[in-house]
Write an enzyme that holds these catalytic residues in place. Structure first.
Site, PDB file in Angstrom:
ATOM      1  N   GLU A   1       0.840  -1.191   0.000  1.00  0.00           N
ATOM      2  CA  GLU A   1       0.000   0.000   0.000  1.00  0.00           C
ATOM      3  C   GLU A   1       0.881   1.248   0.000  1.00  0.00           C
ATOM      4  OE1 GLU A   1      -2.495   0.941   3.389  1.00  0.00           O
ATOM      5  OE2 GLU A   1      -4.067   1.634   2.049  1.00  0.00           O
TER       6      GLU A   1
ATOM      7  N   MET B   1       0.527  -2.831   8.735  1.00  0.00           N
ATOM      8  CA  MET B   1      -0.178  -2.861   7.453  1.00  0.00           C
ATOM      9  C   MET B   1      -1.182  -3.995   7.456  1.00  0.00           C
ATOM     10  SD  MET B   1      -0.770  -1.777   4.435  1.00  0.00           S
ATOM     11  CE  MET B   1      -2.004  -2.584   3.419  1.00  0.00           C
TER      12      MET B   1
ATOM     13  N   GLU C   1      -5.740  -2.323  12.817  1.00  0.00           N
ATOM     14  CA  GLU C   1      -5.518  -3.216  11.665  1.00  0.00           C
ATOM     15  C   GLU C   1      -6.622  -4.269  11.551  1.00  0.00           C
ATOM     16  OE1 GLU C   1      -3.409  -2.128   9.660  1.00  0.00           O
ATOM     17  OE2 GLU C   1      -2.497  -0.737  11.070  1.00  0.00           O
TER      18      GLU C   1
ATOM     19  N   HIS D   1      -9.580  -2.870   9.852  1.00  0.00           N
ATOM     20  CA  HIS D   1      -9.380  -2.813   8.400  1.00  0.00           C
ATOM     21  C   HIS D   1      -9.815  -4.095   7.693  1.00  0.00           C
ATOM     22  CE1 HIS D   1      -7.515   0.925   7.365  1.00  0.00           C
ATOM     23  NE2 HIS D   1      -6.455   0.772   8.123  1.00  0.00           N
TER      24      HIS D   1
HETATM   25 ZN   LIG Z   1      -4.939   2.046   8.674  1.00  0.00          ZN
END
Ligand SMILES: [Zn+2]
Length: 1019
Positions: free
Chosen positions: A287, A423, A457, A460
Site C-alpha cells: 500500500e 499494514m 488493523e 481494516h
Molecule cells: Zn490504517
C-alpha cells in the site's frame, strides 16, 4: 524510487536497451533470428519487411504454443471462448494466431482471403494516414471512450509512443484472478516471478494496460508488442486485434527484479540474532502503489481479483502469505515450493502480502479462525500479549459487524525493518516490532500502543479489505473508519487502557492541521503518485475518525450507527464504494429521518471546519459560523457552510450525558433561547464535534470564573477543549494572550490528565518558539510561569510502577516538562534512576525503570557526555524494542553538536540505528536549539537520499518536513525554506506538506509579531 536494472542474462538479443521492461517480444519467438525485431507491433503491419516476420510467425510450433495457451486459459477460467464472433475473426490481422484465447483454431481459407483483402485495405489507408497529423492516434490504445484528439501520448521506455496517456488505468480490461509464482533469492537479493492474469473484457480494446515497476519482463504471452512508460509505472500489452466486450483472456508474464532495499514492494530486511549472526528475510509492503514492484498487475484498489500464490524457497526458510498453506513440494533443485490456497475473497492488489523468513509463531483458535503471532525466534516471548489482544478484538469485531472475518487464518507478524506502524494485508497483518511485541514487564501505556495498532488493523479487515474505497481520493473510508473503530473497540473491550484521552488529543491535532489553508477536503481529488502518498495524513485518519464520532454522537443511540455500518458492509461486501455509499447506508437506517448525506457532505467535501461564535443578549443566544482559517486574507476568504450538530450544556446541568442539548446550525447564523438564569454555556459537549467555539469576551470570562471557583463544573474533556480552543483562537487573533493566561490560572487546581497534557503541549509549543528565537528573557519567564502553575502537581508525581494508564500519561507529561526545564527535583531523580539501571545491568541484576518514565530518564542521562556513551552502549545491546526506542529518543536529545551530527548520519546509514527510525530521530533532535538548525542543513544536504528511502509525499517525509520547519518564525527562514523546496521541482516541490510548512512559518512569524510585547507584559 530507485529503479533496479538487474543482470541481463537469458534475455534475447532483441531486448530493449535501457528498458525496465526488457522483454522477449513475443512468446512465439517471431524474431528468433532477427536482430531488428520491431518492438512496436504496428510497424510490423505497416512496413514491408514486417510481412516476412509475419510469415515466420505462422510456423507449426508456434501454433502448438498458441493452442496450449488457449487450453490453459480455458482451464484456468473453467470455460471456453465461445463468444468469438465471425465478424471479429474477419477483422483480425494475421496476428490473430498469437492472441491465444481468442483464436484457438487455424483460420479457415475464407478467413485468410478476407484477411488478405483487409490487409490490402489497411495498407492503402496507412499510406494516406501516415501523412496526416492524426497519424499517431493509430498507435494508441482505444477503448469505447473516444480519446480526445489533443491528447498527448508520452514517449515510452524505448522511444516510441506509449499508447495510454492517463495516470489511471483504462476500464476496458478487468482482472479476475492472478496466479503468482515467486522465487526470491535471499543470497543475492533478487527474485524472479511468473504472473498469470485471467481477465475479462469490459469494453472493446486493442491493448491491455497495467502496472509494473522495476521489473525486467523477460517473457510474455498474449501480445504482439509490449511497451513501458516508466513515469507512470505502466506497461501496455498490444494485442493483434480487438478484444471484444464479454471475452475472457489470459496474460502470462515472466520477469526478474531486485528485492527492494527501501520499505516498499518486495523488500529485503535483516536482523542480528542472539549469536550476533546476521539473518536476512524478505517481506512486502504494497500500500499504496507498490504491488506493481513485485508483480505486474492492475494496481488500483477497484480492480479486485482472487490470488493464488506460490513461493519457492530454500528449506531453511518458512513462507507466509494471505491464505493458509495448501502444500509444500520439494523440487529437484532442492528448493521447496510452498503453495497457498487460492484467496477465498476478491481483494485489491495493495492487500496482497508474502514473507520469506525464519520466524516462529504462537497460535490460538478464535471461532473458525486460527490466529497466530509471528516474530524472530528470540522475541517469541514477547508475543503473548498480542495474541490474546488480537483474539479478543477479533471476537468483538465478529459480533459487532455481524459478519464473520472471512478467512481461515489471521497472522500478525513483527518485521524487523518496517516503516509504517503496521499494514492490514488481508490475513497477514505486518507490524513494526514496537507495534506488536510487549515484554512481560511492559507498562500499561506500552500495552495501549500495541492494542491500539492491533485494533486498527483488525478493523481494516472489514473497512478496507472487505469493503474498499474505489480510489485513493476516499482513503478516509479505510483510515478514518479504522481509526474510529480502534478507539471505539478499545473503549469497549479494554476499558482499563483508558484510550479516551488519546482519542481526544488526536482530535485536537486534527483540528490544528485542518485550520491551515494548505489542508484538504477529507475526500479530495488524487491524480499523481505523490498525491496518493499524501492522502496518508491526519485528515484521512484523525479528521475522518472525528467526523464519524460526531455523527455517532448525533444519531439516536449507538445502535443506529452500528446498524448503518452493518448495512454498508453488507451492501458493498467484497466490492468498492465511495463516500456517498457510506452516507446513503447511514441515511437509510436513521430513525429520526436525518439526512446523513446532506449533513456529512459538508464535512467531507470541503476542507477545514467551522468556528462557531456565541453571542448572547438576555435569553437569546445567536450562533454564527465561519471557516476557521488561520491564514485568511481576501484571496483565501471562503463562504463555506457546515451542517453542524451543535451540542451544549449550561451551569444548571453540565456533566451527565442527559444535560446535553442539540441545535443544528446549517446556515450562517441561528438563534436559540435560554432561560435568563443561565450563567454560562459550554458548547461542543465533551468535544465530540469537529469545530472550535468562541464565546466572546463575556462568555470566556464567565467560563473562566466558573472554573476558578470549581474545576468540576465541567467534564475533563470539556476543560481540555476550552484550553485547546482558546489557544487556537489566540493563534487566529480573536482572543488576546492575556485571556489565554486568565483561563490557565485555574490550572493550579487541575489534576486530570487531558486538560493538563493539553495545556502543557500548548505552552511548550510557545516555549520552543521563543527558545528558537533566542528570546532568553522570555524563555526564562515562561519557564517560571510553567513551574508556578504546575509545580505542585509535578512534585506529587511518583517514580514507581503505576498501574493506571491515565496517571502514567499525566506523570510522564509533567515530568518530561519538569526535567526539560531543568527542574532540580526531576533531573536528580532521573539521574539516580539511570545510575541504578546501569549498576544493575553491570551486576547482572534485573531492575527496571517504569515504561512511562524511561524516555524522561534517558533524556536526562543523554545530557551528560559520560551517560550518553553509556546509553549508546545500552542501546546497541538492548533487545526489547519499546525500551530501545526510548533510549534512541534520549540519545537524540543531546545538545552536543558532534553527537547530533553522528546520530543523524547513523539514522540515514541504517546500521546501528535503523533508517525506519530516522523520522523519529529528526523530530527529537529538532526539540533542542542546536539540533533544529543542524536538521535543516541535514535535510537540504541529504534530500535525494531521504526521498530514495521514503517516497515523496509519504507520511515519513511529511513528518520530517514538519519537524524541521515548524519552529521557524523569521522571514530569513521562510525565504530559505521556500528557496530550497521550490528548487526541488519534481523531487518534492509540489508536496502539500511544503505548503503547510511555509504557511506555518508565516503564522509563527505573525504570532510573534503580535504577541511578543504581550508576553513581555504578562508573563
Ligand atoms: Zn490504517
Amino acid at each position: 524510487m530507485n529503479p533496479f536494472y538487474v543482470k541481463r542474462a537469458n534475455l534475447p538479443r532483441n531486448m530493449i536497451e535501457n528498458s525496465m521492461f526488457e522483454e522477449e517480444p513475443d512468446v512465439v519467438d517471431l524474431a528468433k533470428d532477427s536482430t531488428a525485431f520491431p518492438v512496436y507491433p504496428y510497424e510490423v503491419v505497416y512496413e514491408p519487411r514486417s510481412s516476412r516476420l509475419l510469415v515466420r510467425g505462422l510456423g507449426e510450433n508456434d501454433m502448438d504454443e498458441d493452442e496450449e495457451d488457449c487450453e490453459s486459459s480455458a482451464r484456468l477460467l473453467g470455460m471456453s471462448f465461445m463468444n468469438r464472433s465471425s465478424a471479429h475473426r474477419s477483422n483480425s490481422s494475421p496476428y490473430t494466431r498469437q492472441a491465444p484465447p481468442r483464436s484457438c483454431s487455424r483460420p479457415s481459407a475464407r478467413t485468410m482471403v478476407v484477411c488478405v483483402l483487409f490487409l490490402v485495405i489497411v495498407a492503402s489507408m496507412t499510406m494516406v494516414l501516415y501523412f496526416l497529423p492524426g497519424y499517431f492516434l493509430l498507435f494508441v490504445c482505444h477503448t469505447n471512450k473516444t480519446t480526445p484528439i489533443e491528447t498527448v501520448y508520452p514517449i515510452s521506455t524505448n522511444g516510441k509512443l506509449f499508447p495510454w496517456a492517463q495516470f489511471r488505468l483504462p476500464q476496458s480490461i478487468h482482472p479476475l484472478s492472478y496466479d503468482l509464482t515467486l522465487t526470491p533469492n535471499l543470497d543475492d537479493m533478487t527474485f524472479t516471478g511468473r504472473t498469470v492474469i485471467n481477465m475479462s473484457v469490459h469494453h472493446n480494446t486493442n491493448c491491455i494496460v497495467l502496472h509494473g515497476a522495476n521489473l525486467n519482463i523477460t517473457k510474455a504471452t498474449f501480445k504482439v508488442g509490449l511497451e513501458g512508460y516508466k513515469p507512470r509505472q505502466q506497461i501496455a500489452v498490444k494485442v493483434s486485434d480487438d478484444l471484444k466486450t464479454g471475452q475472457y483472456c489470459v496474460l502470462t508474464l515472466h520477469y526478474s527484479a531486485n528485492l527492494s532495499h527501501t520499505y516498499d514492494g518486495f523488500y529485503n530486511s535483516s536482523y542480528t540474532d542472539k549469536d550476533g549472526k546476521k539473518r536476512v528475510l524478505a517481506a512486502t509492503q504494497f500500500e499504496p502503489l507498490s504491488a506493481r514492484k513485485a508483480f505486474p498487475c492492475f494496481d488500483e484498489p477497484a480492480f479486485k481479483a482472487t490470488f493464488q500464490i506460490q513461493i519457492i524457497r530454500k528449506p531453511n526458510y518458512m513462507t507466509l502469505s494471505n491464505m493458509p498453506k495448501a502444500k509444500s513440494t520439494t523440487l529437484t533443485s532442492g528448493l521447496v515450493q510452498d503453495e497457498f490456497e487460492k484467496t477465498s475473497v476478491k481483494m485489491s492488489t495493495y492487500l496482497v502480502a508474502f514473507i520469506v523468513a525464519d520466524f516462529t509463531p504462537i497460535s490460538k483458535n478464535v471461532s473458525k479462525t486460527l490466529v497466530s503471532v509471528y516474530s524472530v525466534p528470540e522475541k517469541k516471548e514477547h508475543t503473548d500479549y498480542a495474541l490474546s489482544t488480537a483474539s479478543k478484538l477479533l471476537e468483538f469485531y465478529n459480533n459487532f459487524f455481524e459478519i464473520d472475518y472471512p478467512l481461515k487464518k489471521l497472522d500478525l507478524v513483527a518485521i524487523p525493518d518496517f516503516l509504517a506502524g503496521a499494514m492490514e494485508n488481508w490475513g497477514l497483518i505486518t507490524f513494526r516490532e514496537t507495534s506488536l511485541l510487549v515484554g512481560k514487564q511492559s507498562s500499561p501505556l506500552e500495552k495501549q500502543v500495541v492494542a491500539s495498532v492491533i485494533a486498527h488493523e483488525l478493523a481494516h479487515q472489514w473497512f478496507g479489505n472487505l469493503v474498499t474505497m474505489s480510489w485513493w481520493n476516499d482513503l478516509w473510508l479505510n483510515e478514518g473508519f479504522a481509526t474510529y473503530m480502534q478507539y471505539m473497540s478499545l473503549q469497549t473491550v479494554f476499558p482499563k487502557l483508558d484510550i479516551g484521552n488519546l482519542f481526544l488529543a488526536v482530535r485536537f491535532r486534527a483540528l490544528d492541521k485542518d485550520a491551515l489553508n494548505s489542508s484538504h477536503a477529507v475526500s479530495t481529488e488524487v491524480n499523481t503518485p505523490e498525491q496518493v502518498e499524501e492522502m496518508f495524513d491526519s485528515v484521512s485518519y484523525e479528521k475522518g475518525a472525528s467526523i464519524l464520532l460526531m455523527l455517532n454522537a448525533c444519531l439516536l443511540g449507538e445502535q443506529q450507527f452500528r446498524k448503518g455500518i452493518i448495512q454498508y458492509l453488507d451492501q458493498f461486501n467484497e466490492s468498492n464504494t465511495d463516500t456517498d455509499g457510506l452516507w446513503n447506508s447511514l441515511t437509510q437506517v436513521s430513525t429520526q429521518h436525518l439526512n446523513v448525506s446532506e449533513m456529512m457532505n459538508s464535512w467531507t467535501s470541503q476542507k477545514g471546519f467551522p468556528l462557531v461564535t456565541v453571542s448572547r443578549k438576555g435569553d437569546q443566544v445567536t450562533l454564527t459560523q465561519e471557516h476557521f482559517l488561520l491564514t485568511s486574507d481576501n484571496t483565501t476568504h471562503t463562504s463555506s457552510l457546515w451542517n453542524i450538530p451543535v451540542t451544549y450544556v449550561n451551569d444548571s446541568c453540565s456533566l451527565a450525558p442527559e444535560c446535553r442539548q442539540v441545535f443544528t446550525l446549517k446556515t450562517k447564523s441561528g438563534t436559540l433561547k435560554l432561560p435568563e438564569s443561565v450563567k454560562w454555556l459550554k458548547l461542543n459537549y465533551r468535544n465530540t464535534g469537529f469545530y472550535i467555539v468562541h464565546y466572546g469576551d463575556e462568555g470566556w470570562d464567565a467560563l473562566t470564573a466558573a472554573l476558578h471557583s470549581n474545576v468540576s463544573v465541567l467534564t475533563h474533556e470539556d476543560r481540555a477543549s476550552l484550553i485547546h480552543n482558546i489557544f487556537a483562537l489566540s493563534r487566529l487573533g480573536r482572543v488576546s494572550f492575556h485571556q489565554v493566561l486568565s483561563l490557565l490560572n485555574y490550572m493550579s487546581n487541575e489534576t486530570e490528565t487531558s486538560p493538563v497534557t493539553e495545556a502543557l503541549l500548548q505552552l511548550s509549543n510557545i516555549y520552543r518558539l521563543l527558545d528558537k528565537r533566542q528570546e532568553h528573557g522570555l524563555v526564562s519567564r515562561m519557564k517560571d510561569y510553567i513551574l508556578d502553575h504546575f509545580r505542585s502537581l509535578m512534585d506529587k508525581q511518583t517514580w514507581e510502577e503505576e498501574e493506571s494508564v491515565s496517571k502514567q500519561e499525566l506523570r510522564s507529561a509533567l515530568l518530561e516538562m519538569a526535567c526539560s526545564l531543568n527542574e532540580e527535583n526531576c533531573t536528580q531523580k532521573a539521574k539516580a534512576l539511570f545510575k541504578d539501571l546501569y549498576m544493575c545491568s553491570s551486576c547482572m541484576y534485573t531492575c527496571r525503570i517504569p515504561g512511562d518514565l524511561q524516555r524522561v530518564v534517558f533524556t536526562v542521562a543523554a545530557q551528560s557526555d559520560e551517560d550518553w556513551d553509556t546509553l549508546l552502549h545500552m542501546y546497541a545491546h538492548a533487545t526489547y524494542d519499546a525500551e530501545k526506542r526510548k533510549m534512541l529518543q534520549g540519545l537524540a536529545s543531546t545538545q552536543n553538536a558532534r553527537r547530533l551530527v553522528w546520530i543523524l548520519k547513523a539514522g540515514l546509514n541504517g546500521d546501528l540505528i535503523q533508517t525506519q527510525e530516522l523520522p523519529l530521530v529528526i523530530s527529537r533532535v529538532c526539540n533542542g536549539f542546536t539540533g533544529y538548525l543542524f536538521v535543516w542543513d541535514f535535510i537540504q544536504e541529504n534530500w535525494d537520499q531521504l526521498i530514495e528511502k521514503f517516497p515523496v509525499g509519504s507520511f515519513a517525509i511529511q513528518t520530517i518536513i514538519k519537524s524541521a520547519t515548524s519552529q521557524f518564525s523569521t522571514q530569513a527562514h521562510l525565504d530559505q525554506v521556500q528557496g530550497f523546496f521550490s528548487g526541488l521541482k519534481e523531487r518534492g516541490s509540489q508536496m502539500r506538506s511544503v505548503q503547510e510548512a511555509l504557511e506555518t512559518i508565516r503564522l509563527n512569524r505573525r504570532w510573534m509579531d503580535q504577541n511578543l510585547s504581550t508576553l513581555r507584559k504578562w508573563l
